[in-house]
Design an enzyme around this catalytic site. Structure first.
Site, short mmCIF file in Angstrom:
data_model
loop_
_atom_site.label_atom_id
_atom_site.label_comp_id
_atom_site.label_asym_id
_atom_site.label_seq_id
_atom_site.Cartn_x
_atom_site.Cartn_y
_atom_site.Cartn_z
N ASP A 206 0.10 -1.44 -0.18
CA ASP A 206 -0.01 -0.21 0.05
C ASP A 206 0.73 1.01 0.03
O ASP A 206 0.30 2.62 -0.92
CB ASP A 206 -0.88 0.24 1.08
CG ASP A 206 -2.06 -1.01 1.04
OD1 ASP A 206 -2.24 -1.86 -0.13
OD2 ASP A 206 -3.05 -1.81 2.36
N GLU A 287 23.44 6.02 -11.98
CA GLU A 287 23.91 6.31 -11.31
C GLU A 287 22.43 6.38 -10.09
O GLU A 287 22.47 6.14 -8.79
CB GLU A 287 25.15 6.65 -10.84
CG GLU A 287 25.70 6.18 -11.07
CD GLU A 287 27.02 7.08 -10.98
OE1 GLU A 287 27.48 7.75 -10.56
OE2 GLU A 287 28.65 6.48 -11.37
N HIS A 324 22.69 -5.92 -16.01
CA HIS A 324 22.41 -6.31 -14.88
C HIS A 324 20.67 -6.68 -14.63
O HIS A 324 20.21 -8.12 -14.14
CB HIS A 324 22.88 -5.55 -13.46
CG HIS A 324 23.45 -6.49 -12.02
ND1 HIS A 324 23.01 -8.06 -11.83
CD2 HIS A 324 22.68 -5.43 -11.03
CE1 HIS A 324 22.84 -7.97 -11.04
NE2 HIS A 324 22.94 -6.25 -10.47
#
Length: 465
Positions: A206, A287, A324
């Protein structure tokens, strides 16, 4: 009444068996425990009776999942900070050393991470290359953590004070959480880490829905049975639960990875601010955590977006298939199984960085100014089925050059945690464009230095010893 493991748990209204379960469950499993300072003590037992007595005494220093959640609620309401986290895990060898016959039955757990069959499956380096303290048989891990070094160290010293002479500390790892300028957790390559997690508590789902960018595109809700299993050695496995715990010490060669980012930017001819996209193509996020599949440059809102899939990037023209986060959470785009099946492989990650460094991970400095070793990630994750979660993710996603499964494309290994022979990969020159170039393999910059599989049992089991 029994605990419903097929859905999330509303802990604030839990009653009956569900409330009992929370009162006997270790913290950090259903919800991450804030522990900017962490000590991981790896133990070997010499005397079963003394080891049992030690674990019973340690249980007196532990809190339950319910206690932890109550502390979080109190803190958010403007109350006091919580107490230190103490977690206890046992290896299969540890159960045998204690004389416990009813060992948790997961086959990968019984085999152990350092077994040759496991090593071959994960493509791990030889055990002899691990740090020396991981060469022997480990029986237990005790995790001690808190938001302050003072509190964590005091509780660590209390635990060590309980340790009998017949037990040995084989290794100690010290975690130290790192944050960026916005206070969000990062890893040593400089990227926001841990944002995308399966959520097991209805209240957390929630909060994600109401306090971030929503859950309408990607809903992180996960059923309890994706992280909890009955504690078969406990007094009542119907209400006493635990979880399989993976620990891996992953050393990061930051210098090598940052050089790989620069080399990829050069190979693709990226200039100016667009060079930042090279690193994002390896990770899948910039980043600051901005998902590469959603925009061509950084500048994500805070908290970092998690409400996305790869439906608008089916050809990998924005975020490479081998990035990744796309390899380790394909969000329904893997092509090898149905989306619901893919979700079952996700695990509750609880890692923390380790190691000191003088440089700012997010500063604009040359790769030569970065550390080449001595820093990394203490990877920690909770699973209900090791073979279908951690081992699946490492072996069949990260280490599999053919995943995601795309016609005519071999994505290659995960450039971050992939282990095995690396080949050249294709990258799109312009975000969302069609022109591609083949770049040299990204050299491996993450190395396993140690690790093991543990089971985090119920408090009821530990007290019963």
């Amino acid at each position: 009444m029994s605990v419903d493991l097929s859905t999330t748990l509303a802990w604030t209204t839990a009653s009956g068996d569900a409330a009992t379960m929370l009162g006997e469950l270790q913290p950090n499993i259903l919800k991450a425990h804030v522990r900017d300072h962490l000590s991981a003590l790896f133990l070997a037992f010499g005397d079963a009776a003394e080891a049992r007595a030690f674990l019973v005494s340690v249980t007196g220093k532990m809190k339950s999942a319910k206690d932890h959640l109550d502390e979080v609620g109190t803190f958010k309401a403007g109350g006091a900070a919580g107490t230190p986290y103490v977690g206890v895990g046992l290896t299969a060898a540890g159960y045998r050393a204690l004389g416990v016959e009813n060992i948790p039955p997961d086959e990968a757990f019984l085999r152990g991470m350092t077994d040759p069959a496991t090593r071959r499956k994960l493509n791990d380096p030889p055990r002899s290359t691990f740090d020396p303290s991981y060469h022997g048989e480990i029986h237990a891990v005790v995790l001690v953590g808190d938001a302050t070094d003072k509190a964590a160290t005091a509780r660590r010293n209390e635990i060590l004070g309980l340790l009998p002479d017949s037990a040995a500390v084989l290794a100690e790892e010290t975690g130290l959480g790192r944050v960026n300028a916005r206070g969000e957790g990062i890893e040593h390559f400089g990227y926001v880490d841990g944002r995308s997690q399966p959520l097991f508590l209805t209240e957390d789902v929630d909060a994600e829905k109401n306090n971030t960018d929503g859950v309408n595109v990607w809903n992180p809700a996960a059923p309890l049975d994706q992280v909890l299993v009955p504690d078969t050695a406990a007094p009542d496995p119907g209400v006493h639960f635990g979880s399989y715990f993976v620990f891996r010490k992953l050393e990061q060669n930051v210098r090598r990875f940052k050089q790989a980012e620069a080399d990829l930017a050069d190979a693709l001819g990226l200039t100016g601010d667009d060079r930042e996209r090279a690193g994002a193509m390896l990770i899948g996020r910039f980043e600051d955590g901005t998902p590469l599949t959603t925009q061509r440059e950084d500048g994500a809102e805070s908290p970092v977006s998690n409400n996305f899939t790869y439906d608008s990037d089916r050809d990998g023209l924005k975020c490479p298939f081998q990035a990744h986060i796309r390899k380790t959470n394909p969000r329904g785009s893997g092509g090898a199984e149905q989306p619901d099946g893919e979700r079952r492989h996700l695990m509750a990650r609880r890692g923390v960085t380790y190691g000191e460094r003088p440089d700012d991970p997010n500063a604009d400095v040359p790769p030569a100014a970065r550390p080449s070793g001595g820093v990394g990630l203490l990877f920690m994750a909770f699973n209900s089925v090791l073979d279908n979660q951690f081992e699946f993710t490492q072996a069949l996603w990260a280490d599999n050059p053919g995943f995601p499964r795309v016609n005519g494309v071999t994505p290659g290994l995960d450039p971050v945690i992939g282990q095995g022979e690396r080949a050249a990969s294709d990258y799109t020159v312009d975000w969302g464009g069609s022109a591609q170039r083949t770049a040299e393999p990204v050299p491996q910059a993450v190395t396993v230095r140690g690790g093991e599989y543990f089971f985090m049992p119920s408090l009821a089991f530990l007290r019963s010893l």
